[in-house]
Scaffold this motif. Structure first.
Motif, mmCIF file in Angstrom:
data_model
loop_
_atom_site.group_PDB
_atom_site.id
_atom_site.type_symbol
_atom_site.label_atom_id
_atom_site.label_comp_id
_atom_site.label_asym_id
_atom_site.label_seq_id
_atom_site.Cartn_x
_atom_site.Cartn_y
_atom_site.Cartn_z
ATOM 1 N N ALA A 73 5.245 14.677 -5.588
ATOM 2 C CA ALA A 73 4.253 13.763 -6.151
ATOM 3 C C ALA A 73 3.081 14.527 -6.753
ATOM 4 C CB ALA A 73 3.750 12.802 -5.072
ATOM 5 N N ILE A 74 2.740 15.661 -6.151
ATOM 6 C CA ILE A 74 1.651 16.480 -6.707
ATOM 7 C C ILE A 74 2.038 16.992 -8.083
ATOM 8 C CG2 ILE A 74 0.344 18.623 -6.428
ATOM 9 C CD1 ILE A 74 0.551 18.171 -3.392
ATOM 10 N N ARG A 75 3.262 17.502 -8.209
ATOM 11 C CA ARG A 75 3.727 17.977 -9.515
ATOM 12 C C ARG A 75 3.760 16.845 -10.527
ATOM 13 N NH1 ARG A 75 7.381 20.862 -6.220
ATOM 14 N NH2 ARG A 75 8.967 19.252 -6.554
ATOM 15 N N GLU A 76 4.216 15.679 -10.087
ATOM 16 C CA GLU A 76 4.289 14.526 -10.985
ATOM 17 C C GLU A 76 2.906 14.110 -11.461
ATOM 18 O OE1 GLU A 76 5.592 9.821 -10.713
ATOM 19 O OE2 GLU A 76 6.490 11.273 -9.338
ATOM 20 N N ALA A 77 1.928 14.138 -10.556
ATOM 21 C CA ALA A 77 0.559 13.758 -10.918
ATOM 22 C C ALA A 77 -0.022 14.746 -11.930
ATOM 23 C CB ALA A 77 -0.320 13.700 -9.670
ATOM 24 N N LEU A 78 0.264 16.023 -11.757
ATOM 25 C CA LEU A 78 -0.236 17.037 -12.679
ATOM 26 C C LEU A 78 0.379 16.894 -14.058
ATOM 27 C CD1 LEU A 78 -0.258 20.161 -10.337
ATOM 28 C CD2 LEU A 78 -2.238 18.893 -11.175
ATOM 29 N N ALA A 123 -3.867 -3.463 -3.014
ATOM 30 C CA ALA A 123 -3.326 -2.109 -3.143
ATOM 31 C C ALA A 123 -3.751 -1.484 -4.473
ATOM 32 C CB ALA A 123 -1.805 -2.142 -3.028
ATOM 33 N N ALA A 124 -3.800 -2.290 -5.519
ATOM 34 C CA ALA A 124 -4.197 -1.787 -6.836
ATOM 35 C C ALA A 124 -5.670 -1.385 -6.869
ATOM 36 C CB ALA A 124 -3.923 -2.842 -7.904
ATOM 37 N N MET A 125 -6.463 -1.918 -5.951
ATOM 38 C CA MET A 125 -7.890 -1.583 -5.885
ATOM 39 C C MET A 125 -8.164 -0.190 -5.347
ATOM 40 S SD MET A 125 -10.179 -4.705 -4.407
ATOM 41 C CE MET A 125 -11.580 -3.602 -4.243
ATOM 42 N N LEU A 126 -7.279 0.290 -4.480
ATOM 43 C CA LEU A 126 -7.595 1.454 -3.649
ATOM 44 C C LEU A 126 -8.060 2.703 -4.404
ATOM 45 C CD1 LEU A 126 -4.931 1.170 -0.826
ATOM 46 C CD2 LEU A 126 -7.413 1.120 -0.565
ATOM 47 N N PRO A 127 -7.481 3.063 -5.543
ATOM 48 C CA PRO A 127 -7.958 4.290 -6.192
ATOM 49 C C PRO A 127 -9.411 4.229 -6.638
ATOM 50 C CG PRO A 127 -5.814 3.656 -7.047
ATOM 51 C CD PRO A 127 -6.317 2.502 -6.226
ATOM 52 N N ARG A 187 -2.398 6.301 -9.184
ATOM 53 C CA ARG A 187 -1.987 7.070 -8.017
ATOM 54 C C ARG A 187 -2.021 8.545 -8.329
ATOM 55 N NH1 ARG A 187 1.630 9.978 -5.593
ATOM 56 N NH2 ARG A 187 2.366 9.551 -3.490
ATOM 57 N N GLY A 188 -2.702 9.320 -7.506
ATOM 58 C CA GLY A 188 -2.733 10.758 -7.686
ATOM 59 C C GLY A 188 -1.615 11.393 -6.900
ATOM 60 N N GLY A 189 -1.789 12.661 -6.537
ATOM 61 C CA GLY A 189 -0.753 13.357 -5.797
ATOM 62 C C GLY A 189 -0.946 13.329 -4.298
ATOM 63 N N SER A 190 -1.993 12.676 -3.806
ATOM 64 C CA SER A 190 -2.295 12.684 -2.374
ATOM 65 C C SER A 190 -1.458 11.660 -1.632
ATOM 66 C CB SER A 190 -3.778 12.390 -2.133
ATOM 67 O OG SER A 190 -4.586 13.416 -2.640
ATOM 68 N N THR A 191 -0.922 12.064 -0.491
ATOM 69 C CA THR A 191 -0.212 11.129 0.370
ATOM 70 C C THR A 191 -1.210 10.287 1.163
ATOM 71 O OG1 THR A 191 -0.161 12.674 2.220
ATOM 72 C CG2 THR A 191 1.678 12.781 0.640
ATOM 73 N N VAL A 197 0.839 -1.200 0.000
ATOM 74 C CA VAL A 197 0.000 0.000 0.000
ATOM 75 C C VAL A 197 0.876 1.252 0.000
ATOM 76 C CG1 VAL A 197 -1.621 1.371 1.381
ATOM 77 C CG2 VAL A 197 -2.054 -1.057 0.992
ATOM 78 N N ILE A 198 1.951 1.241 0.784
ATOM 79 C CA ILE A 198 2.876 2.377 0.772
ATOM 80 C C ILE A 198 3.469 2.551 -0.620
ATOM 81 C CG2 ILE A 198 5.129 3.176 1.594
ATOM 82 C CD1 ILE A 198 4.425 2.035 4.337
ATOM 83 N N ILE A 199 3.895 1.459 -1.234
ATOM 84 C CA ILE A 199 4.482 1.523 -2.575
ATOM 85 C C ILE A 199 3.466 2.052 -3.578
ATOM 86 C CG2 ILE A 199 5.259 0.052 -4.492
ATOM 87 C CD1 ILE A 199 6.713 -1.632 -2.338
ATOM 88 N N ALA A 200 2.232 1.600 -3.468
ATOM 89 C CA ALA A 200 1.207 1.992 -4.432
ATOM 90 C C ALA A 200 0.694 3.401 -4.224
ATOM 91 C CB ALA A 200 0.039 1.000 -4.367
ATOM 92 N N GLU A 201 0.541 3.802 -2.957
ATOM 93 C CA GLU A 201 -0.151 5.050 -2.665
ATOM 94 C C GLU A 201 0.764 6.214 -2.300
ATOM 95 O OE1 GLU A 201 -4.007 5.410 -2.357
ATOM 96 O OE2 GLU A 201 -3.303 4.077 -3.944
ATOM 97 N N ASP A 202 1.927 5.918 -1.702
ATOM 98 C CA ASP A 202 2.734 7.023 -1.164
ATOM 99 C C ASP A 202 4.141 6.536 -0.855
ATOM 100 O OD1 ASP A 202 3.746 9.244 0.111
ATOM 101 O OD2 ASP A 202 2.368 9.199 1.807
#
Length: 233
Positions: A90-95, A191-195, A106-110, A72-77
């Motif tokens: 991560a926010i810049r990367e997501a944008l 972990a792949a389900m979470l988004p 994965r978005g930019g949210s921790t 989950v850490i690897i996938a989300e943050d």
């Protein structure tokens, strides 16, 4: 000279301002109390109020398979153990992310931001929610240990389309087993389900979800100390 507001209207505006300030302050007062107990999310509360199904069994981090919090850490943050609640990189990367599949992954949210959102705010995209979420995440990171933040997140995250909240309910729905018994491959699929737990199903993963699961599992095997802050010393 500008006409002054009627006294009654001034009192009303003052009362509204005081109420708003109190509502904004409440989460900051509650967060230290969440170092203990079994918090619930706003989504869970809403389902309780509306009589919808809620399935959640709170499970301490020590009773989960180690591969689950790791993936989950690897996938989300990936910077969870290093950041202070917000990861601006991560926010810049997501944008800037052009790959739609990875952007959805994965978005930019921790994890701390998602914990703040799930505990106190609402779902969906909103600049107002983000503005409230940022300082809350900083505060949560300041007053709570990383291990506790991750434990809360794993117990309030939505892991199914029918009111399944938390890793235990997610593991039982997907694999008919406890969160302590999931394999590394199963943890990666969870972990792949979470988004998007409404569209993704770890029990019957599509090709894209399988690809993400394999990616997370591979990265988990290669990760050295990415989860060091949540291990029991």
């Amino acid at each position: 000279m500008r006409p002054s507001l009627p006294a009654g209207l001034r009192r009303l505006l003052l009362a509204v301002a005081v109420i708003v300030l109190i509502l904004l302050a409440v989460p900051y007062l509650i967060v230290p109390l969440y170092r203990f107990g079994e918090p619930v999310s706003t989504s869970m509360l809403w389902r309780f109020i509306t009589g919808s199904r809620v399935e959640r069994v709170y499970v301490p981090l020590s009773r989960m398979a180690p591969s689950l919090p790791l993936t989950v850490i690897i996938a989300e943050d990936g910077s969870f153990c290093r950041n202070r609640g917000i990861d601006f990189g991560a926010i810049r990367e997501a944008l800037q992310q052009a790959d739609e599949d990875l952007q959805e992954a994965r978005g930019g949210s921790t994890i701390t931001q998602q914990t703040a959102k799930n505990l106190f705010l609402w779902q969906g995209r909103s600049f107002v929610r983000k503005a409230l979420e940022f300082p809350l995440a900083l505060w949560i990171d300041l007053v709570m240990p990383k291990r506790r933040i991750l434990e809360i997140y794993l117990n309030i995250a939505e892991w199914g389309p029918n009111g399944e909240f938390g890793a235990e309910a997610g593991a039982r729905r997907a694999f008919a087993k406890s969160a302590r018994d999931v394999t590394a491959a199963e943890a990666a699929l969870m972990a792949a389900m979470l988004p998007n737990p409404s569209r993704r199903n770890a029990r019957r993963p599509g090709p894209g979800m399988r690809r993400l699961g394999q990616l997370y599992e591979t990265r988990a095997r290669a990760a050295a100390a990415i989860d060091a802050c949540v291990r029991v010393r």
